[in-house]
Scaffold this active site. Sequence first.
Site, PDB file in Angstrom:
ATOM      1  N   ALA A  62      18.682  17.344   5.949  1.00  0.00           N
ATOM      2  CA  ALA A  62      19.461  17.643   7.037  1.00  0.00           C
ATOM      3  C   ALA A  62      20.803  18.504   6.868  1.00  0.00           C
ATOM      4  O   ALA A  62      21.291  18.530   5.664  1.00  0.00           O
ATOM      5  CB  ALA A  62      19.766  15.970   7.406  1.00  0.00           C
ATOM      6  N   GLY A 107      15.607  15.498   4.211  1.00  0.00           N
ATOM      7  CA  GLY A 107      14.965  15.714   5.540  1.00  0.00           C
ATOM      8  C   GLY A 107      13.850  16.958   5.303  1.00  0.00           C
ATOM      9  O   GLY A 107      12.780  16.898   6.108  1.00  0.00           O
ATOM     10  N   GLU A 110      11.134  15.349   4.014  1.00  0.00           N
ATOM     11  CA  GLU A 110      10.353  14.295   4.988  1.00  0.00           C
ATOM     12  C   GLU A 110       9.495  15.299   5.850  1.00  0.00           C
ATOM     13  O   GLU A 110       8.542  14.827   6.271  1.00  0.00           O
ATOM     14  CB  GLU A 110      11.516  13.576   5.731  1.00  0.00           C
ATOM     15  N   GLU A 130      19.688  11.159  -0.305  1.00  0.00           N
ATOM     16  CA  GLU A 130      20.258  10.556   0.779  1.00  0.00           C
ATOM     17  C   GLU A 130      21.114   8.998   0.258  1.00  0.00           C
ATOM     18  O   GLU A 130      22.135   8.931   0.572  1.00  0.00           O
ATOM     19  CB  GLU A 130      19.311   9.821   1.760  1.00  0.00           C
TER      20      GLU A 130
HETATM   21  N1  COA Z   1      23.423  21.123   5.189  1.00  0.00           N
HETATM   22  C1  COA Z   1      24.282  22.087   5.511  1.00  0.00           C
HETATM   23  N2  COA Z   1      24.331  23.205   4.882  1.00  0.00           N
HETATM   24  C2  COA Z   1      23.815  23.355   3.628  1.00  0.00           C
HETATM   25  C3  COA Z   1      22.798  22.358   3.104  1.00  0.00           C
HETATM   26  C4  COA Z   1      22.553  21.215   3.967  1.00  0.00           C
HETATM   27  N3  COA Z   1      21.764  20.320   3.637  1.00  0.00           N
HETATM   28  N4  COA Z   1      22.288  22.664   2.074  1.00  0.00           N
HETATM   29  C5  COA Z   1      22.938  23.949   1.368  1.00  0.00           C
HETATM   30  N5  COA Z   1      23.729  24.311   2.753  1.00  0.00           N
HETATM   31  C6  COA Z   1      24.468  25.469   2.793  1.00  0.00           C
HETATM   32  C7  COA Z   1      25.801  25.475   1.700  1.00  0.00           C
HETATM   33  O1  COA Z   1      26.602  24.775   2.558  1.00  0.00           O
HETATM   34  C8  COA Z   1      26.047  27.165   1.916  1.00  0.00           C
HETATM   35  O2  COA Z   1      26.503  27.669   2.892  1.00  0.00           O
HETATM   36  P1  COA Z   1      27.862  28.439   2.744  1.00  0.00           P
HETATM   37  O3  COA Z   1      27.388  29.761   1.983  1.00  0.00           O
HETATM   38  O4  COA Z   1      28.217  28.952   4.180  1.00  0.00           O
HETATM   39  O5  COA Z   1      28.721  27.893   1.796  1.00  0.00           O
HETATM   40  C9  COA Z   1      24.473  27.576   1.736  1.00  0.00           C
HETATM   41  O6  COA Z   1      23.776  26.569   2.619  1.00  0.00           O
HETATM   42  C10 COA Z   1      23.887  27.831   0.383  1.00  0.00           C
HETATM   43  O7  COA Z   1      23.882  26.691  -0.493  1.00  0.00           O
HETATM   44  P2  COA Z   1      24.867  26.740  -1.902  1.00  0.00           P
HETATM   45  O8  COA Z   1      25.298  25.166  -1.985  1.00  0.00           O
HETATM   46  O9  COA Z   1      25.722  27.606  -2.091  1.00  0.00           O
HETATM   47  O10 COA Z   1      23.606  26.933  -2.748  1.00  0.00           O
HETATM   48  P3  COA Z   1      23.276  26.249  -4.250  1.00  0.00           P
HETATM   49  O11 COA Z   1      22.027  27.079  -4.737  1.00  0.00           O
HETATM   50  O12 COA Z   1      24.352  26.575  -5.069  1.00  0.00           O
HETATM   51  O13 COA Z   1      22.894  24.754  -3.896  1.00  0.00           O
HETATM   52  C11 COA Z   1      21.803  22.855  -3.106  1.00  0.00           C
HETATM   53  C12 COA Z   1      21.844  24.454  -3.370  1.00  0.00           C
HETATM   54  C13 COA Z   1      20.793  22.466  -2.415  1.00  0.00           C
HETATM   55  C14 COA Z   1      21.695  22.121  -4.635  1.00  0.00           C
HETATM   56  C15 COA Z   1      23.062  22.522  -2.555  1.00  0.00           C
HETATM   57  O14 COA Z   1      23.307  23.239  -1.177  1.00  0.00           O
HETATM   58  C16 COA Z   1      22.947  21.014  -1.896  1.00  0.00           C
HETATM   59  O15 COA Z   1      23.292  19.991  -2.691  1.00  0.00           O
HETATM   60  N6  COA Z   1      22.989  20.835  -0.657  1.00  0.00           N
HETATM   61  C17 COA Z   1      22.905  19.435   0.319  1.00  0.00           C
HETATM   62  C18 COA Z   1      21.660  19.085  -0.169  1.00  0.00           C
HETATM   63  C19 COA Z   1      21.584  17.482   0.424  1.00  0.00           C
HETATM   64  O16 COA Z   1      22.312  16.675   0.171  1.00  0.00           O
HETATM   65  N7  COA Z   1      20.597  17.517   1.493  1.00  0.00           N
HETATM   66  C20 COA Z   1      20.151  16.154   2.059  1.00  0.00           C
HETATM   67  C21 COA Z   1      21.142  15.801   3.216  1.00  0.00           C
HETATM   68  S1  COA Z   1      20.729  14.199   3.668  1.00  0.00           S
END
Ligand code: COA
Length: 256
Positions: A62, A107, A110, A130
């Site tokens: 999400a 998500g 999911e 989550e």
């Molecule tokens: N929602 C919105 N934006 C997201 C995202 C999410 N779930 N996951 C990644 N992004 C965005 C980041 O903000 C970043 O954007 P930016 O370049 O404008 O800052 C881009 O995608 C790349 O992500 P980044 O964090 O730089 O990559 P990474 O390889 O260092 O890390 C993750 C990858 C997946 C570990 C990390 O992005 C993360 O923890 N994301 C959230 C995951 C999450 O909690 N999802 C479930 C939500 S219920």
Amino acid sequence: MAFVRIRREGPVAVLVLDRPEKLNALSTALERDLALALEAEEVRAAGAVVLAGAGRAFSAGADVHELRDQTPEAIWSYYLESGAVYERVAALPQPTVAAIHGYCLGGGLELALACDLRVADETAVFGFPEVGLGILPSSGGTVRLVAAVGPARAKELLLLRDRFDAREAERIGLVTAVVRAGEVESRAVEMARRLAELPPLAVRVTKAAVDAVPTASREAGLLIERLAYGMLAQTEAHERATAAFDERSGQSRGGG
Ligand code: COA
């Protein structure tokens, strides 16, 4: 559709989540585009559907920027609007295969669970962030996860596991195959093509019958399969397949 691309590979429709710069985070805009894609003629007429992600992830879940400051009313409306897309994917009549590489979180997982089959490549990273964020998966994730791996394993994955890899996902039955990096979409398309070549009504009815099992009583489940058999046994596809079998065995008897 800005966030979902559709292409056809023969009888297979491939839907690609296309927000790579945000790791295909499932914003409401992306969910709306996915719902539109499901309605597109290329998808409706397809014999099977593959879901994949552009860039370095299937989906990081999400859109976390949309999760804050929501009123109870807005949250409720969400499930009736763009959030309904997960159920729509699950309800597609034709078989669906998720092609998973890179992050498949929250998500995103999911959405993959809403597909009938999941194939991952060795770069895949799974997880449910989550609960750590103070919420829970709510796009059918808890329901489908329990159905897929049972309640104890589901609780472990939801509550105790940070991340797990493709081999672990295969071991617990969340994915049916693990392939080399870069090969997941072609493997998923190959599987989908095989599904699309089977008698379509038999595939659709079998999918629906299996989907009914978790909520049906044993008696109802047996009745469903018998009634479904009664219908399928009268189809031309079945007639043709049994006639071809008789012909082949007649030839081999004649020849032997
Ligand atoms: N929602 C919105 N934006 C997201 C995202 C999410 N779930 N996951 C990644 N992004 C965005 C980041 O903000 C970043 O954007 P930016 O370049 O404008 O800052 C881009 O995608 C790349 O992500 P980044 O964090 O730089 O990559 P990474 O390889 O260092 O890390 C993750 C990858 C997946 C570990 C990390 O992005 C993360 O923890 N994301 C959230 C995951 C999450 O909690 N999802 C479930 C939500 S219920």
